[in-house]
Design a protein around this motif. Sequence first.
Motif, short mmCIF file in Angstrom:
data_model
loop_
_atom_site.label_atom_id
_atom_site.label_comp_id
_atom_site.label_asym_id
_atom_site.label_seq_id
_atom_site.Cartn_x
_atom_site.Cartn_y
_atom_site.Cartn_z
N LEU A 91 -60.33 41.61 16.74
CA LEU A 91 -59.46 41.16 17.82
C LEU A 91 -60.28 40.68 19.01
N LEU B 191 -61.22 36.99 19.23
CA LEU B 191 -60.13 36.00 19.21
C LEU B 191 -59.64 35.69 20.63
N LEU C 65 -48.99 30.51 20.81
CA LEU C 65 -49.45 30.95 19.49
C LEU C 65 -49.20 29.86 18.44
N THR D 262 -50.14 37.92 14.64
CA THR D 262 -50.62 36.58 14.33
C THR D 262 -49.59 35.85 13.50
N VAL E 42 -54.89 40.65 11.73
CA VAL E 42 -56.08 41.22 12.37
C VAL E 42 -56.18 42.69 11.96
N ARG F 120 -52.58 32.81 8.87
CA ARG F 120 -53.91 33.39 8.89
C ARG F 120 -53.79 34.88 8.56
N ASP G 49 -54.94 32.83 19.41
CA ASP G 49 -54.99 33.20 17.99
C ASP G 49 -54.06 34.36 17.66
N ALA G 50 -53.81 35.20 18.66
CA ALA G 50 -53.01 36.41 18.45
C ALA G 50 -52.34 36.79 19.76
N VAL H 70 -56.56 35.84 22.79
CA VAL H 70 -55.41 36.74 22.70
C VAL H 70 -54.48 36.54 23.89
#
Length: 259
Positions: free
Chosen positions: A136, A139, A174, A123, A130, A127, A180-181, A141
């Motif tokens: 995870l 989110l 990202l 990430t 994770v 933030r 988010d990840a 991904v």
Amino acid sequence: MRRLSTFAVVALLVTPAQYAAGSDLAAIKARGTLRVLAVQMKQADEFFQLQGRPGFDREILEGFAKLHGLRLEPVKVKLYSDRIPALVGGDGDLIVAIFDTEDRRKQVDFTVEVMPTHNVAVTLSSRPAVKTLAELKTLKVGAIRGAKPAEEAAAAGVAALTLFDTQDEMKQALKRGSIDAMVLPISELVVVSRDSTGLVAGVTVGPRGKVAWAVRKQDVALRAALDEYLGNVRRGPSWSRLLVQYFGDQALQVLGRDR
């Protein structure tokens, strides 16, 4: 009586099927080139570069090729998912820097380990990292299409999984907040972090494994020769030199020995 050339003698000893596919070491030596399947990437690849700085695996493979009197011939494929079909179809002789997994062993064989590896959730530093797979799964991904991190993210139960063709596309997503990840092998995170600051490693995704080189199942002689050469390299001083050259003070992190 006319003497046959070395090329002709070797060709007579290789079956038509082997020669047509360019498979196994005798046919490869007769041809004079070792064909390596590689994805053409926009960003730097610390493992196998098509041009410029060779890359970790390419330097090792160049030594193998020189030992056997061969010229290394990169064969470009568009996507990671194209590599194994191209290998099985005879378009190349091996794949470097690929996860050795049980499902892939149904299609191809692997050499001894080149280096250990594991995937991590990555990430932005804006933030928190994770910490769990449960987190995870909540989110959005990203992962690379056809690569092992994508499989492991799906197996972990990530529902909102977006697949990308390149790391550059995934990094931009990202940064934009479209995901988010992202899930990356730890070795690739180390490399990506040099150009993209502010990336944080979180939970491990999937089991720890190894990166090796893949060959066709029938290419027994080639695999044996590669195994012997890799074993010698890992026992010699060039192994440590290459690790430091390509990964610097993050070499222990790449090898999973930083814990």
